[in-house]
Enzyme design. Structure first.
Site, PDB file in Angstrom:
ATOM      1  N   GLU A  31      -8.747  11.840   9.183  1.00 35.04           N
ATOM      2  CA  GLU A  31      -8.974  11.783   7.733  1.00 35.04           C
ATOM      3  C   GLU A  31      -9.603  13.075   7.230  1.00 35.04           C
ATOM      4  O   GLU A  31     -10.505  13.623   7.867  1.00 35.04           O
ATOM      5  CB  GLU A  31      -9.906  10.590   7.448  1.00 35.04           C
ATOM      6  CG  GLU A  31      -9.610   9.895   6.150  1.00 35.04           C
ATOM      7  CD  GLU A  31      -8.225   9.237   6.145  1.00 35.04           C
ATOM      8  OE1 GLU A  31      -7.261   9.887   5.687  1.00 35.04           O
ATOM      9  OE2 GLU A  31      -8.113   8.082   6.583  1.00 35.04           O
ATOM     10  N   GLY A 118      -5.771   3.209  -2.476  1.00 35.03           N
ATOM     11  CA  GLY A 118      -5.843   4.222  -1.425  1.00 35.03           C
ATOM     12  C   GLY A 118      -4.713   4.093  -0.427  1.00 35.03           C
ATOM     13  O   GLY A 118      -4.829   4.516   0.727  1.00 35.03           O
ATOM     14  N   SER A 121       0.214   5.095  -3.345  1.00 36.67           N
ATOM     15  CA  SER A 121       1.292   4.705  -4.250  1.00 36.67           C
ATOM     16  C   SER A 121       1.873   5.944  -4.931  1.00 36.67           C
ATOM     17  O   SER A 121       3.073   5.985  -5.233  1.00 36.67           O
ATOM     18  CB  SER A 121       0.791   3.705  -5.284  1.00 36.67           C
ATOM     19  OG  SER A 121      -0.278   4.254  -6.010  1.00 36.67           O
ATOM     20  N   SER A 122       1.054   6.971  -5.134  1.00 37.64           N
ATOM     21  CA  SER A 122       1.591   8.166  -5.801  1.00 37.64           C
ATOM     22  C   SER A 122       2.569   8.910  -4.891  1.00 37.64           C
ATOM     23  O   SER A 122       3.629   9.358  -5.348  1.00 37.64           O
ATOM     24  CB  SER A 122       0.470   9.084  -6.291  1.00 37.64           C
ATOM     25  OG  SER A 122      -0.455   9.309  -5.273  1.00 37.64           O
ATOM     26  N   ASP A 166       0.168  12.338   3.101  1.00 37.09           N
ATOM     27  CA  ASP A 166       0.738  11.140   2.487  1.00 37.09           C
ATOM     28  C   ASP A 166       2.241  11.295   2.253  1.00 37.09           C
ATOM     29  O   ASP A 166       3.035  10.394   2.548  1.00 37.09           O
ATOM     30  CB  ASP A 166       0.034  10.839   1.155  1.00 37.09           C
ATOM     31  CG  ASP A 166      -1.471  10.711   1.316  1.00 37.09           C
ATOM     32  OD1 ASP A 166      -1.933  10.529   2.461  1.00 37.09           O
ATOM     33  OD2 ASP A 166      -2.185  10.806   0.305  1.00 37.09           O
TER      34      ASP A 166
END
Ligand code: GLA
Length: 379
Positions: A31, A118, A121-122, A166
């Site tokens: 992360e 988190g 979705s974007s 992502d």
């Protein structure tokens, strides 16, 4: 015809040419190191965003969503530039802009990735549109090119300085596996992730918290790592070891030191997690997940009360490991638990939230799913 295809037809008066989809993600470990050229180990979740797209020959971009039925956002293709109008539509406009599309298109999306949780979705929205446009306009871009283009859309069009994790996992994931991604060159390896056959489950806990720090806090963490890299004259945290960091500690601030310590130790944990996963050593994997959370909480300071309460309650109820995922300051946590304890863990997290008067969390589980795809509409 799917519901999305009929809705497209009803809205724009003709059929969609291309149908596409892209998933959200959770990150097992790794992360806040994608922008430091680190390794990350996310997997795609089953929830995804679907898109239907067609050219319109009138030079307009029209964008609508099944979730907000009444609104069709319309803009001249020539007027698309960073800073132009749009709310969530910016993610779509940014992709058109970064791919250099200069013909009008009609787009209808249907988003099933919980937003604000988190779970990216974007990125799912950006990638569903990107793979659709790649096919429609025969751009022949590779998945790595599309990952860079969608990241550029988010960085330079939307204005969020995110890394490339992502978008990459949304595009490149494989069913049944986590994706080991080298964020320096976007090479990947699939690492089978099958907790079910070991009697385990990965519980996703959406804290339903979204703290105001999200954007500024993220940019500030990224800037700290870049500042350490500049002071040490190295390209990124990837090139740093704990030994060198300790030796040169006096050259940087205390905050920079702890931020860099997170990056260096987290990159190491990803490597160790891959070894543990390949050996089906879930006890070690759980420990690494816990260490990741502690480092994000104490060194990177991107956790928050809701995430810590979820993690602590899961661990107190026997989870092998638990940690926050994604950017932090809210969003989701994951807990690696015994499958037969799932209800007990959920209850314990719910009651820990209730005791502190926190909004009730939501729970999900998901098998590792496949990445984005696009096809010509057969109908
Ligand atoms: C957000 C960003 C990613 C990554 C994570 C933290 O999800 O979009 O690029 O930096 O935070 O790991």
């Amino acid at each position: 015809m799917t519901i999305l295809e009929s809705a497209f037809h009803e809205l724009y008066g003709r059929k969609a040419e291309v149908l596409s989809e892209a998933p959200g993600r959770v990150n097992l470990i790794g992360e806040h190191i994608d922008y430091s050229e680190g390794f990350v180990l996310p997997f795609a979740i089953a929830d995804r965003t679907y898109a239907a797209i067609a050219r319109n020959n009138v030079g307009l971009v029209r964008i609508a969503s099944q979730q907000r039925k009444k609104r069709i956002f319309t803009i001249d293709i020539k007027d698309i530039h960073p800073g132009s109008a749009g709310e969530w539509e910016k993610y779509v406009l940014g992709v058109l802009w970064s791919l250099g599309i200069n013909e009008g298109v009609d787009i209808l999306v249907d988003g099933h990735v919980p937003s604000g949780a988190g779970l990216s979705s974007s990125a799912a929205l950006e990638c569903s549109v990107a793979v659709g446009l790649n096919l429609l306009f025969e751009l022949n871009l590779s998945l790595a090119d599309l990952a860079r283009a969608t990241q550029k859309a988010e960085n330079d069009y939307v204005g969020m300085p995110c890394g490339i994790m992502d978008q990459s996992v949304s595009l490149m994931a494989h069913e049944g596996s986590a994706l080991l991604l080298d964020c320096r060159d976007l090479t990947t390896e699939s690492v089978p992730f099958d907790v079910a056959s070991h009697g385990l489950e990965l519980l996703i806990i959406d804290t339903q918290a979204h703290h105001a720090l999200v954007d500024g806090g993220y940019a500030e963490r990224r800037a700290s790592c870049e500042s350490v890299a500049a002071k040490f004259a190295i390209p990124s945290m990837r090139h740093l070891t704990m030994e060198v960091l300790e030796q040169r500690r006096h050259e940087i601030s205390e905050t920079e030191f702890i931020r860099a310590r997170h990056a260096v130790t987290e990159i190491k944990r990803v490597g160790d997690a891959v070894i543990a996963l390949r050996a089906s050593d879930f006890v070690t994997l759980g420990k690494l997940i816990n260490q990741s959370h502690i480092s994000l909480r104490d060194d990177y300071t991107v956790s928050c009360l809701e995430l810590d309460v979820a993690v602590d309650a899961a661990l107190a109820t026997g989870a092998l490991g638990a940690r926050m995922v994604g950017g932090g300051f809210g969003g989701s946590a994951i807990a690696l638990i015994k499958a037969d304890q799932i209800e007990t863990v959920k209850e314990s997290i719910k009651s820990a939230y209730a005791q502190r008067n926190l909004k009730a969390p939501r729970f999900f589980t998901s098998l590792p799913s496949a990445g984005a795809k696009a096809s010509l509409n057969p109908h």
